[in-house]
Write a protein that holds these residues in place. Structure first.
Motif, PDB file in Angstrom:
ATOM      1  N   LEU A 184      30.554  43.504  46.650  1.00  0.00           N
ATOM      2  CA  LEU A 184      30.827  44.259  45.413  1.00  0.00           C
ATOM      3  C   LEU A 184      30.982  45.744  45.737  1.00  0.00           C
ATOM      4  O   LEU A 184      30.307  46.248  46.612  1.00  0.00           O
ATOM      5  CB  LEU A 184      29.661  44.075  44.430  1.00  0.00           C
ATOM      6  CG  LEU A 184      29.579  42.705  43.785  1.00  0.00           C
ATOM      7  CD1 LEU A 184      28.237  42.484  43.116  1.00  0.00           C
ATOM      8  CD2 LEU A 184      30.705  42.534  42.763  1.00  0.00           C
ATOM      9  N   SER A 226      35.046  42.526  45.522  1.00  0.00           N
ATOM     10  CA  SER A 226      35.306  41.148  45.101  1.00  0.00           C
ATOM     11  C   SER A 226      35.628  41.059  43.603  1.00  0.00           C
ATOM     12  O   SER A 226      36.066  40.016  43.124  1.00  0.00           O
ATOM     13  CB  SER A 226      34.098  40.272  45.432  1.00  0.00           C
ATOM     14  OG  SER A 226      32.951  40.796  44.800  1.00  0.00           O
ATOM     15  N   GLN A 227      35.445  42.124  42.879  1.00  0.00           N
ATOM     16  CA  GLN A 227      35.700  42.105  41.440  1.00  0.00           C
ATOM     17  C   GLN A 227      37.015  42.815  41.055  1.00  0.00           C
ATOM     18  O   GLN A 227      37.225  43.170  39.905  1.00  0.00           O
ATOM     19  CB  GLN A 227      34.538  42.793  40.702  1.00  0.00           C
ATOM     20  CG  GLN A 227      33.317  41.913  40.528  1.00  0.00           C
ATOM     21  CD  GLN A 227      33.472  40.991  39.325  1.00  0.00           C
ATOM     22  OE1 GLN A 227      34.425  40.213  39.238  1.00  0.00           O
ATOM     23  NE2 GLN A 227      32.559  41.061  38.387  1.00  0.00           N
ATOM     24  N   THR A 280      38.863  41.265  38.219  1.00  0.00           N
ATOM     25  CA  THR A 280      38.152  41.438  36.944  1.00  0.00           C
ATOM     26  C   THR A 280      38.375  42.859  36.422  1.00  0.00           C
ATOM     27  O   THR A 280      38.592  43.068  35.223  1.00  0.00           O
ATOM     28  CB  THR A 280      36.646  41.172  37.153  1.00  0.00           C
ATOM     29  OG1 THR A 280      36.512  39.939  37.820  1.00  0.00           O
ATOM     30  CG2 THR A 280      35.893  41.152  35.849  1.00  0.00           C
ATOM     31  N   LYS A 308      31.954  39.048  33.896  1.00  0.00           N
ATOM     32  CA  LYS A 308      33.014  38.050  34.102  1.00  0.00           C
ATOM     33  C   LYS A 308      34.149  38.313  33.105  1.00  0.00           C
ATOM     34  O   LYS A 308      33.927  38.888  32.039  1.00  0.00           O
ATOM     35  CB  LYS A 308      32.452  36.648  33.875  1.00  0.00           C
ATOM     36  CG  LYS A 308      31.418  36.254  34.917  1.00  0.00           C
ATOM     37  CD  LYS A 308      31.110  34.755  34.782  1.00  0.00           C
ATOM     38  CE  LYS A 308      30.321  34.237  35.953  1.00  0.00           C
ATOM     39  NZ  LYS A 308      28.987  34.793  36.071  1.00  0.00           N
ATOM     40  N   LYS A 309      35.340  37.815  33.469  1.00  0.00           N
ATOM     41  CA  LYS A 309      36.498  38.036  32.602  1.00  0.00           C
ATOM     42  C   LYS A 309      36.238  37.498  31.193  1.00  0.00           C
ATOM     43  O   LYS A 309      36.613  38.116  30.202  1.00  0.00           O
ATOM     44  CB  LYS A 309      37.734  37.343  33.185  1.00  0.00           C
ATOM     45  CG  LYS A 309      38.330  38.078  34.363  1.00  0.00           C
ATOM     46  CD  LYS A 309      39.592  37.363  34.825  1.00  0.00           C
ATOM     47  CE  LYS A 309      39.995  37.885  36.190  1.00  0.00           C
ATOM     48  NZ  LYS A 309      41.036  37.099  36.803  1.00  0.00           N
TER      49      LYS A 309
END
Ligand SMILES: Cc1ncc(COP(=O)(O)O)c(C=O)c1O
Length: 456
Positions: free
Chosen positions: A350, A353-354, A357, A435-436
């Protein structure tokens, strides 16, 4: 304790921060008893999306299993010890981990316990750096309009938000104010919305006042203090990172220190580990707090260069010691939580990885532009903001008496989310684990709440 008892003690005795207590009398505050992931739960079982990450502290969700475990483990060993004369593996472990994330020049770590103290330490260190070298001329700082660095008097002295700071002028030490790189209110902005301040089409005209101060007064100026990439409490003002490049170049030329206050932006919130990485420049002093423990416990650090540290390093009677410290400096519980936070960020890669999103968040936020009551849209990483107005075309704001922000706040609670506006600016300061599907719900609910408040 039953809800009514909590409320009666609270109303009778507790004085809340940033709160007009007369307003508060008429509104029953939510009694929060639980958190889980991105949600908070009140005593009646109602749930709320924590869209502001509990005052910008929470990074990895409430009741994070690994953080809970780290705290349990640490509490069996050592809860606290004075940090002068003693050290402990929990602070050393944290410095070892954090060093891997920082440029090598930022190599000396001073611990404290909140964002304001991290700033106080930076200001005092910068001042004493020159004093210790016999330079008595340097005695002031440059702050930016709209800047916010905390509520202690040093931090207030370098603040630039009239609402919070003006009253205290007689108590403040004198500083110089440069213009804010406020793209939202800039007549030179060519794009319809600020977004990430990448396509504003300007020539950074807002840098002129900073340049003038540094050109004319550098012999008096100790340092420039700035929130990199985004002026947060001043209205989530996102600005081009070229501003920081110019600032770094000129401060180096003029022998002026540069302090980056990453109390709000550090640890991935802007989509890079530190906001300053986006600009590819390194400060002389860096202030960290809030997300450092994942939002669990108070902890702060002021990181400085070896060069600054060496200006304090001398024989005892040279009087160059930094006489500063706080009771809870480098609290072992907080340090262990910070070590675990860094470990989780590493393991889960992180914020990288987002990326998807974050893009989803920004694109969904762009949809707000269809509404005529949205004047500007800004974002960086997990932070987003919109300005709510009566009419975008005529740039007509709501009258302050309407208290639109407050209306939206109260309505948001009725709709299961916490929006805590800055004036009529509505913002989202999301945790890195969002999360999305949660973003979709949060933004749908937010738009509904704003539209209803505006309609009424
Ligand atoms: C950029 C910045 N600096 C400093 C602070 C002060 O931190 P604290 O509230 O922990 O004193 C804040 C708080 O919001 C902040 O946003």
């Amino acid at each position: 304790m039953k809800k009514n008892k909590v409320l009666s003690i609270d109303k009778k005795h507790i004085w809340h921060p940033f709160t007009q207590m007369k307003d508060y009398e008429t509104i029953d505050p939510k009694v929060i008893v639980k958190g889980k992931g991105v949600k908070l739960y009140d005593i009646d079982g109602n749930e709320y999306y924590d869209t502001i990450s509990s005052w910008w502290t929470n990074l990895l969700g409430h009741q994070n299993k690994k953080l809970n475990q780290a705290l349990k483990k640490q509490i069996k060993k050592l809860e606290h010890v004075n940090f002068s004369g003693f050290t402990h593996p929990y602070a050393a472990g944290l410095v070892e981990q954090l060093s891997k994330k920082l440029p090598p020049s930022l190599s000396r770590f001073f611990f404290s316990d909140n964002g304001s103290t991290a700033v106080e330490v930076a200001l005092k260190t910068a001042f004493q750096y020159f004093q210790n070298q016999g330079n008595r001329e340097k005695k002031t700082f440059i702050r930016l309009k709209n800047s916010y660095h905390g509520d202690t008097m040093g931090a207030v002295s370098v603040g630039g938000v009239d609402l919070y700071h003006k009253l205290y002028h007689p108590l403040m030490f004198e500083t110089l104010q440069a213009d804010s790189p406020d793209c939202s209110n800039c007549p030179k902005r060519k794009s319809e919305f600020t977004y990430e301040a990448r396509e504003t089409g300007c020539a950074l005209e807002c840098f002129a006042s900073m340049e003038k101060l540094l050109e004319e007064k550098s012999s008096e100026i100790i340092a420039v203090i700035i929130e990199p990439i985004i002026q947060a409490a001043g209205g989530m003002i996102v600005y081009p990172f070229e501003y920081l490049k110019k600032l770094r170049k000129l401060t180096l030329e003029k022998n002026v220190l540069l302090i980056f206050d990453e109390v709000a932006t550090g640890f991935g919130r802007t989509g890079s580990f530190f906001a300053f990485e986006k600009a590819g420049v390194v400060p002389d002093l860096l202030c960290l707090s809030k997300g450092i423990t994942g939002g669990y416990m108070p902890l702060a650090m002021t990181v400085s260069t070896e060069k600054i540290y060496q200006a304090f390093y001398d024989d005892y009677f040279s009087n160059k010691t930094f006489y500063h410290g706080h009771s809870y400096t480098a609290n072992p519980l907080a340090c262990s939580l910070a070590v675990e936070t860094l470990k989780i960020l590493e393991e889960e890669n992180l914020p990288e990885s987002q990326k998807d999103t974050i893009e989803f968040f920004h694109n969904t936020l762009k949809e707000f532009g269809k509404e005529k009551f949205i004047a500007d849209i800004r974002f960086t990483g997990f932070i987003g903001a919109v300005d709510v107005v009566e009419d975008r075309k005529s740039k007509k704001s709501f009258l302050p008496e309407k208290r639109m922000g407050q209306k939206i706040y109260l309505k948001s609670l009725e709709n299961g989310l916490v929006l805590r506006p800055l004036g009529d600016t509505i913002y989202w300061f999301l945790p890195l684990v969002i999360k999305k599907k949660d973003i979709k719900i949060i933004l749908e609910k937010s738009l509904k709440v704003i539209a209803e408040a505006v309609r009424e």
